[in-house]
Structure formats: structure tokens, C-alpha cells
Design a protein around this motif. Sequence first.
Motif: not given
Lengths: 110, 645
Positions: B587-593, B611-614, B621-632
Motif C-alpha cells: 500500500f503506497n499512501p502516495l498513490e491513494a486518490p 490519508i488526506h490528513f497525513v 512522505i516517502g514509500y518503498e516496498r522492501q522485502a515484502n514490507n511496506n516502509v512508509t
Amino acid sequence: MDIRCEVANDLAFLRISGRVDTVTAPELEAAVYGAIGQGGVSVVFDLGQVDYLSSSAFRVFIKTQKECRKNDGQAIIQAANPLIMPLFKLSGFDRLFLFTDSDAASRAAI
Amino acid sequence: MIRSLSLLSKSLIGISASFLLVIFIIGLDFSLVLYHNLTQEYESKGLAIADSVSETAIGAILSDDPASLQAMVDSLLSINGLAYVVIQDSSDAILVHTFSPNVPAEIRPYLKIPTQKHTTQLDIGNASFLHIRVPILNGEIGVVHIGMDLNLIQSKAQAIILKDALIVLIIYCFTIGGLFVLIRRFTRPIQALTDYADHLATHDFKDPLADGPKIRALTGYQQKEIQALADGFIKLEQDLMANLTQLESSLKIQERLQSELHIASEIQMSLLPDQAKTEYETAVVQQFIRPAREVGGDFLDHFVVHHRYLVTVVGDVSGKGVSAALIMAAVATMIRSTAQTIDSPGEILTVVNQAFCKRNVNEMFITVFLSVLDLHSGELRYANAGHNPPFRNHAGSTWEPFGTELDLVMGIDEACYFRDFDTLLQPDESVLFYTDGITEEMNPAGDLFGDQRVLAELNKSDSDSVIPQLIACLDAFSAGSDQADDQTLLCIRYTGAASILQGPELTLYFENDLSSISKLAEVIEQFGTANQLPKSVAMNLNLILEELIANTIYYGYDDHELHHIFLALHLDDGHISATITDDGIPFNPLEAPEVDTDAILEDRTVGGLGIHFVRSLASEIGYERQANNNVTRVKMEVDLNGYSM
């Protein structure tokens, strides 16, 4: 979070204190339906004692506003403090609700 | 010395001594009488001889024939016992005598005494004589003196006494010999019994005693007393042998039981936590348990349920030893399993009490103090089934009892309901649970250790070494007396979330259930206080994190398993960085509508606002998928003087 509900003359006051967050918002929602069930046409969220709101609280507010409108009533936000007020602006809710600062103002607004 | 001699020797010595005394007295008396009689007889014999000489000598004197007179007196010497003869004329001149060559000087004084019959004793050299004087014709023509040899009488008397003494001695020897045989005959069975008793005392009873047959023969002895004694001894030997055999087999049984008890003790201890110190997420538990016997009725337990609640149990089953240990094992297990499904300590005790009462045939009872510590909030809920109230202290303050609200002990009333109580532990606060084996331990003088000594010692102790110090104090107090009861101590120190929030860095994890949201609120409040963040900053931080974490909890997992959501917070100059790592679906919060905040009411939906509040409150805000983990990664500017917006 604690909620005290007062219903009189189509108007329901929900006196809330503490935090309204993901955990406690369902209680608030239940209280709203309780108040409407007791004859509340308009619902006043008295936030004088509230120091924290999360998006779940706003979900309850918008659902309440929609419910009230169905009965030609409305939801009013009363006594929101400067700490939480910015959240209403951020969410655009400042345009969807009437804000008052006292019971009298809320009664007069109806 | 006499005392140590045997009965036989004593009897013999006594009899001999008295016998000898009697013989001595009789012998002395006999000798005196004999001597006296012989002397009298001798005297009359001497007088007769002297008379006859005085008659016979008349002719020879008158005829003045000294030669025939001399021949006559010489012939007299052949008479046994006659030692000498002297004849004087009327002018005291010695006519004849039998001495050779002269009359001894000792006799001379007697030759001048007036002429009448006279007898006297006279000593010449070593010899004693009976000197007899008889006048001739009334002293007209002379005097006859004769001497009778008294030594002859003495030797005669001696011979007689010696002969008699010999006879008496022979009789004496026979008597004593006979007596000896008689007494021997009487005491021999007693001696045999004495020896037998000695052997009996040192015998190992693997085989029958060697002198058994001798004693058995005595049971037919003619004397009833000896018979009874011998019967008694035989019975004693048989009883002893039977008892020893029984003792030996019961010793074997005892050895076996001992080793089984040892195993039981190991198993019992294996049921309980065995580390002196156990560290939980926000609490440290220290424990001590020491049974009075191999196995005991005290128990303690601590374990975490639902990854959050630390359950601690301290209990005491009535009685000691195996029965108490078995009940303890059963109840400790029941509590442990019941606590997996029931949160309320009172309810756990109520359920376990019902189950226990149904089977409590031995009328045992148990006191238990059960507490449940919320490792996230420090809330301590507890129920007390008749147990000693524990002690608590906040770091730096004095220890005091608490939890004094007692309910009934378990095992008495199946319908008993146990109440819940609660209190809040502050960070660094400790609670010490114990059993009465601690407070009721006695010193050799019989004084109890008591609550006051426990409290005094606790107040002296360092919070990290409460238990070792208390035990050292207790052992010093009761030195010299045996431990009376099982002793148990359990100490919880709630370190509190604050201990990891002291400073600008924080790392912790949450579980994927809604309780994490409450935990987050407490953690952020403490983080805010510790770092003196303005209220609005703390609130916005809380809001950002709540929205992200709640989102993960609600939508991140499609299973019903437990997952951990990790949070790292870092406060730097002017901004806070938060990293949330979860193993949920990508789940990438940056891609949420984006939410349309300008929409009219009818068009507003309930989703997306979080997500809007965030997005609105965070500066980055940064996001990456690392070894099956969401890292926000979220960054938030902090205006320490005001709002962050």
C-alpha cells in the motif's frame, strides 16, 4: 472518551470529552443514532472537552450531517478548540458545518 | 575393683573370708586351752616325780652316800620331760645335781628360798622350764629341785595344732570347691544369657546367632526364672530379626520413594518458570521459590497472554509435601490455561475455584494472588483469594501493602465469586508478592520474621536486588532453625514505556489490533512530554501515525494472524521523522486518490480522509516496498513555538 447525551425539543446535545479516535469513534456513532432515536432532529457535537480527533471522528460527523439533513435538521459543531479547529479546515468540513461557541448559539441557529 | 568382679567371685571371696576368720578364732582358743591343760598335767607329773625323789633320797642322805644319790638322780633323767635334778642338804649345800659341769646361775636364786613346796617358771638361755621344789622330810634333811622342760609341751602343742589346722584346711578346700561348683552351676545360665545379650547387641542379624542353640537349651532349664529369661531372649532375637528384616525392606522402599520425590521435585520445578529474572516488554520479573521439603505447596507463575498482558500468580496450597505439590501442579496448570481465554483475574479464579471445588475430596484449600499487568499501560488488575497482600513502591518512595481486599480462599465454596480490583503502576514501580512462609519464618527464639521486617528490609533495598537482599536478611534471621514452610517471592518492576521514550529516539512495535491505537496515544503523549513538544505537534504526530497504522490494521492483512507493525521515531532539529514498517499487503499512501475537500455534502464520502490528513500535515512522505514490507517514511516540521501547520 466520555459522551453525555441531552435531547430536548428536537435538539440533541452530545457532550464529548477526551479523544475521538479509531477506537472510540464507533461509540460516538452509536451515541448519535441513540440521540436521533430519542427524537433529536438536529445534533450538536459539543467538543469543549475534546482534545483529539482523527479521521474516524470526521466520518461520524459527515454521516450525522447526512442523517440530520434527511429530517430537515442539521449537525452543529460547538466549542471546537483552536487545537482541533485546523482539522475542520484541512478537511473542508468548515464549509459543511455550522460552528457555534455555546448552547445558546446552537439553539438560536436552528 | 570388687564391684567389677562377677557374682561368683564375690560370693567365693566372701565365704572364704568369713570361714577363715572363724577358723582363726577357734584355732586360737583351742591352742590356749590345750597349752594350759598340758602345762597343768606337766606340773602334777613333775610334783609326783619330785615327791618320789624326796622319799627315795632320804636313805641316801641319811647314810651320807653321795655316790648312790648321784646314780639315782642320773637315772631320773631318762624320764621324758625331766630336764634336771638338784638336791640340797638342810644347810643349802648342793649334794648332787644333773648339770654338767655346774649349776647355771639362773637357778641359784631359787635354791635359797625357804623349804616348802613351790612351782615356778624359769628361763635358762632360750629354754623354758617348770621349776619344782619339794622339801625332804619337811626340810629337815634337804630339798629336791627338779626342772620340767616346757619347750617339750610347746612343741607337742604345736604338733597337735598343726595337725588340726591341716585337717581344717582340707575341709575348707573341699567346702570352697563344692561351693564354687554349686555357684558355677547356678550362674552359668545367667553368664550364657549375658554373653548372648552382648552378642545380640552387636549382631548384624544376617544369620542366626551362634549361641542360639545354647539359649534354646536353657528354655527347658529346671529353674523357672532362668527358663523365663531364656524364653524372653529367644523371643527378643526372633522379634529383632523380624523387625530388622522389615526395617530393611522399608528402607529400600524409602530409598525408592526418596528418588521418586527427587524426580517429583524436578518435575514440579519444571512446571514453574525457572529463571531468577525474566524480562518482558516493559516489565522485569524476579522470583524465588524454596520448598521446605523436596516438593512444596507454594507456587508462582508468570506469562504473557495476547502479547500484552503479563499474568502473575503466587499461591500457597494448605499443607506441605506431596499432597500439596500435586494440588499445586493441578491448580497452577488450570490457572495458566484459563488465563489464555479469560482476561479478568477475578473471573479466572472463579472458574478455577469451581473446577477445583468439584474434585477437592481432601478438603484442601489454596490462597492465590493473581494479577494481570497491561504491559502497554501499566494497568494492574488483580484478584485476591485469601492471600497475603503484596507490597508496592514507586521508585524512590517507601514500600507499602496494597491489594488488601481479600476474597475467600479457593477450595471452600464452589459458588464463590472473586472480585477484580485495579490500580495503575507508574514507570519504575515495583510490586512484591510473597507467601506466608516468608513472614512466618521463625528464628531459634521463636520470633516471627513478620511484615514489619519485610517492609524495613525492602525500604533498605535497591529496586534491582529486592529479592536477593530480602532472602539474605531472612536467612540471617532464621539461622539455626529449620525452614518451617515453603517460601516464595515474586517481584514485578514495571519499567513503563517511558524508559524507551527518554530522548529523541523511539522504536517500538504494535500488534494488528485496535488496542494498538490506545497504546500509540500513550506512547506519543510520553514522547511529547519527554521532548517538550507543543500540544499541537504531539496531536498532529499522533493523528498522522494513527491514520497510517489504523489503515494497516484495517486493510493491510487478509488473514487473521498476528502481525507486528514497527514504528521508529526520530526527533531532530526542527522536524520529526517517523518510519512505519509493516508486513501487510502493498500500500503506497502516495498513490491513494485525493479527497475532494470542496465537494458538496451529498458528494462527500467517508473514505480517504485519513490519508488526506497525513498528506496535509506531513512535510514529506516517502514509500518503498522492501522485502515484502511496506516502509512508509513521514517527515513533519516542528515549530517549537507554535503550530506545525
